[in-house]
Design a protein around this motif. Sequence first.
Motif, mmCIF file in Angstrom:
data_model
loop_
_atom_site.group_PDB
_atom_site.id
_atom_site.type_symbol
_atom_site.label_atom_id
_atom_site.label_comp_id
_atom_site.label_asym_id
_atom_site.label_seq_id
_atom_site.Cartn_x
_atom_site.Cartn_y
_atom_site.Cartn_z
ATOM 1 N N ASN A 88 0.826 -1.332 0.094
ATOM 2 C CA ASN A 88 0.112 -0.069 -0.031
ATOM 3 C C ASN A 88 0.971 1.296 -0.054
ATOM 4 O O ASN A 88 0.333 2.461 -0.273
ATOM 5 N N ILE A 89 2.152 1.358 0.380
ATOM 6 C CA ILE A 89 3.247 2.231 0.154
ATOM 7 C C ILE A 89 4.352 1.685 -0.287
ATOM 8 O O ILE A 89 4.494 0.384 -0.382
ATOM 9 N N ASP A 90 5.137 2.387 -1.047
ATOM 10 C CA ASP A 90 6.361 1.921 -1.501
ATOM 11 C C ASP A 90 7.886 1.991 -0.734
ATOM 12 O O ASP A 90 8.691 1.356 -0.773
ATOM 13 N N PHE A 91 7.689 3.099 0.352
ATOM 14 C CA PHE A 91 8.945 3.381 1.019
ATOM 15 C C PHE A 91 8.137 3.891 2.335
ATOM 16 O O PHE A 91 7.337 4.837 2.464
ATOM 17 N N GLY A 92 9.051 3.569 3.499
ATOM 18 C CA GLY A 92 8.670 4.389 4.760
ATOM 19 C C GLY A 92 9.917 4.211 5.829
ATOM 20 O O GLY A 92 10.898 3.641 5.420
ATOM 21 N N HIS A 93 9.482 4.507 7.099
ATOM 22 C CA HIS A 93 10.399 4.402 7.927
ATOM 23 C C HIS A 93 9.873 3.784 9.405
ATOM 24 O O HIS A 93 8.396 4.067 9.443
ATOM 25 N N ALA A 94 10.494 3.244 10.346
ATOM 26 C CA ALA A 94 9.848 2.734 11.543
ATOM 27 C C ALA A 94 11.182 2.652 12.305
ATOM 28 O O ALA A 94 12.277 2.571 11.914
ATOM 29 N N SER A 114 19.772 3.584 7.562
ATOM 30 C CA SER A 114 19.518 4.211 8.665
ATOM 31 C C SER A 114 19.433 5.452 8.963
ATOM 32 O O SER A 114 20.352 6.115 8.335
ATOM 33 N N GLU A 115 18.718 6.009 9.954
ATOM 34 C CA GLU A 115 18.900 7.404 10.161
ATOM 35 C C GLU A 115 20.071 7.198 11.191
ATOM 36 O O GLU A 115 20.275 6.311 11.847
ATOM 37 N N SER A 116 20.624 8.383 11.563
ATOM 38 C CA SER A 116 21.682 8.475 12.471
ATOM 39 C C SER A 116 21.179 8.134 13.831
ATOM 40 O O SER A 116 19.952 8.476 14.045
ATOM 41 N N PRO A 117 22.230 7.691 14.671
ATOM 42 C CA PRO A 117 21.714 7.327 15.849
ATOM 43 C C PRO A 117 21.109 8.456 17.090
ATOM 44 O O PRO A 117 21.640 9.661 16.598
ATOM 45 N N TYR A 118 20.321 8.157 17.876
ATOM 46 C CA TYR A 118 19.599 9.320 18.761
ATOM 47 C C TYR A 118 19.585 8.636 20.008
ATOM 48 O O TYR A 118 18.370 8.681 20.753
ATOM 49 N N PRO A 119 20.675 8.384 20.694
ATOM 50 C CA PRO A 119 20.693 7.931 22.142
ATOM 51 C C PRO A 119 20.211 8.685 23.089
ATOM 52 O O PRO A 119 19.613 8.219 24.099
ATOM 53 N N LEU A 217 24.442 2.796 25.612
ATOM 54 C CA LEU A 217 23.503 1.583 26.008
ATOM 55 C C LEU A 217 22.673 1.274 24.761
ATOM 56 O O LEU A 217 22.418 -0.010 24.302
ATOM 57 N N THR A 218 22.153 2.265 23.973
ATOM 58 C CA THR A 218 21.436 1.817 22.655
ATOM 59 C C THR A 218 21.444 3.057 21.565
ATOM 60 O O THR A 218 21.785 4.217 22.022
ATOM 61 N N GLU A 219 21.372 2.749 20.541
ATOM 62 C CA GLU A 219 21.602 3.789 19.443
ATOM 63 C C GLU A 219 20.421 4.332 19.248
ATOM 64 O O GLU A 219 20.253 5.358 18.681
ATOM 65 N N ASN A 220 19.310 3.708 19.361
ATOM 66 C CA ASN A 220 17.772 4.481 19.266
ATOM 67 C C ASN A 220 17.858 4.704 17.813
ATOM 68 O O ASN A 220 17.645 6.004 17.736
ATOM 69 N N ARG A 221 17.620 3.878 16.737
ATOM 70 C CA ARG A 221 17.692 4.296 15.350
ATOM 71 C C ARG A 221 16.253 4.290 14.868
ATOM 72 O O ARG A 221 15.372 3.594 15.270
ATOM 73 N N THR A 222 16.232 4.984 13.907
ATOM 74 C CA THR A 222 15.089 4.941 12.991
ATOM 75 C C THR A 222 15.456 4.145 11.514
ATOM 76 O O THR A 222 16.951 4.632 11.249
ATOM 77 N N PHE A 223 14.926 3.327 11.149
ATOM 78 C CA PHE A 223 15.283 2.764 10.001
ATOM 79 C C PHE A 223 14.501 3.098 8.507
ATOM 80 O O PHE A 223 13.346 3.347 8.905
ATOM 81 N N ARG A 280 19.830 17.848 20.828
ATOM 82 C CA ARG A 280 20.452 16.598 21.348
ATOM 83 C C ARG A 280 20.416 15.505 20.248
ATOM 84 O O ARG A 280 20.747 14.373 20.519
ATOM 85 N N ARG A 281 20.146 15.902 19.073
ATOM 86 C CA ARG A 281 20.275 14.972 17.854
ATOM 87 C C ARG A 281 21.026 15.418 16.777
ATOM 88 O O ARG A 281 21.168 16.627 16.497
ATOM 89 N N THR A 282 21.502 14.537 15.867
ATOM 90 C CA THR A 282 22.233 14.753 14.650
ATOM 91 C C THR A 282 21.162 14.343 13.647
ATOM 92 O O THR A 282 21.069 12.939 13.656
ATOM 93 N N PHE A 283 20.706 14.962 12.666
ATOM 94 C CA PHE A 283 20.038 14.187 11.613
ATOM 95 C C PHE A 283 21.033 13.902 10.509
ATOM 96 O O PHE A 283 21.994 14.530 10.197
ATOM 97 N N GLY A 284 20.678 12.757 9.677
ATOM 98 C CA GLY A 284 21.424 12.284 8.691
ATOM 99 C C GLY A 284 21.129 10.666 8.507
ATOM 100 O O GLY A 284 20.406 10.048 9.170
ATOM 101 N N VAL A 285 21.397 10.333 7.158
ATOM 102 C CA VAL A 285 21.072 9.292 6.575
ATOM 103 C C VAL A 285 22.426 8.398 6.329
ATOM 104 O O VAL A 285 23.430 8.946 6.264
ATOM 105 N N GLU A 286 22.486 7.176 7.165
ATOM 106 C CA GLU A 286 23.828 6.295 7.119
ATOM 107 C C GLU A 286 23.398 5.079 6.479
ATOM 108 O O GLU A 286 22.509 4.343 6.381
ATOM 109 N N LYS A 287 24.560 4.559 5.364
ATOM 110 C CA LYS A 287 24.435 3.285 4.793
ATOM 111 C C LYS A 287 24.543 2.207 5.986
ATOM 112 O O LYS A 287 25.396 2.710 6.887
ATOM 113 N N ILE A 288 23.602 1.227 5.845
ATOM 114 C CA ILE A 288 23.723 0.119 6.780
ATOM 115 C C ILE A 288 24.969 -0.610 6.670
ATOM 116 O O ILE A 288 25.329 -1.265 5.548
ATOM 117 N N ASN A 289 25.900 -0.811 7.722
ATOM 118 C CA ASN A 289 27.007 -1.686 7.743
ATOM 119 C C ASN A 289 26.960 -2.503 8.758
ATOM 120 O O ASN A 289 26.032 -3.061 9.698
#
Length: 331
Positions: A88-94, A114-119, A217-223, A280-289
């Motif tokens: 029902n959609i082609d692209f999204g985030h969670a 991935s979005e940049s981590p947001y610990p 402790l946790t990267e708290n990421r959006t993918f 307290r966050r940095t916006f940015g997209v990261e390649k998944i490694n």
Amino acid sequence: MKKFSLFIVAAFTAIVLAACGDTASTDSNTSVDKDKEVITIGYQKGNTLNILKEHGNLDKALSDAGYRVEWKVFPTGTVLLEALNTDNIDFGHASDGNAVFMQAGGHPLHYVASESPYPEGVALIVKEDSSIQTVEDLKGKTIGVTQGGNQHYLLLVALEKAGIALDDVTIKFYKDAAEGLAAFTKGEFDVYGTWDPYLAIVENKVNTRTVINGKDLTENRTFYFATEKLLKEKPEVTKIILEELQKADQWANENKDEVAKILASELGLEEAPLQKANERRTFGVEKINEDIINSQQKLADTFYAAELLKKDISIKDAVTMDDSIIPTNIK
């Protein structure tokens, strides 16, 4: 304090109701050529795809490539991923947690970036006059979290690091941010696990103290996720989306006050807490490694060990590590 509590619960209720009004609503640009093929993007209010939508650069880039964008807003990442799995959609985030629960439930996922981590955007907090100072003080206490949420994961890894067994604490689950804050202010639990922007709202209005946040402790990421069909048939579209998303994120880093205004309007909130959250966050997209995969695998393994997931899963099996869809502005 009582007036503050009533105000903040009302604010939380407003944002939750705003997010959950419809399962999904469509916002399309009526000024573009209706004959162009539609690319449907799902987003949640207040997140990075919401910024991309309001910035407008993706609509133009895809229009130039012969496509038209339709935006659909979803109340949660789980609902968004369900829409993705049914095409029902082609692209999204969670969120990281939403993703592992969907995969463990037998739903195929295709991680693309991935979005940049947001610990620092997730924390366990207490009232300022609480005797609780450290994680070690959580023994015998009641902690409120959303089941499977980023604060639930933070709690589990913090307890593990401190050598505290799950049986040594009482975990109470709350449904949403409004319910959680109401329970916290009424004293139904000693420690409140919450996340931005709700964390920033509480900090802005109530006398609280952070016991621990996600740092180390946790990267708290959006993918970011795409359908198999989009990846196979139109990989260039995924590449354009990621490229424009990175551009919008870099703009957001340089214009955090403007981002706060945009999101305040979208969410129906005051700008001040959103400014605090943005700082307290940095916006940015990261390649998944491999490091990001391992971090997400640890989250899945932790939830499985806590009997929250139906089965153990392999994150690597769900990751699309295709360099051809990664634009040059993403490292």
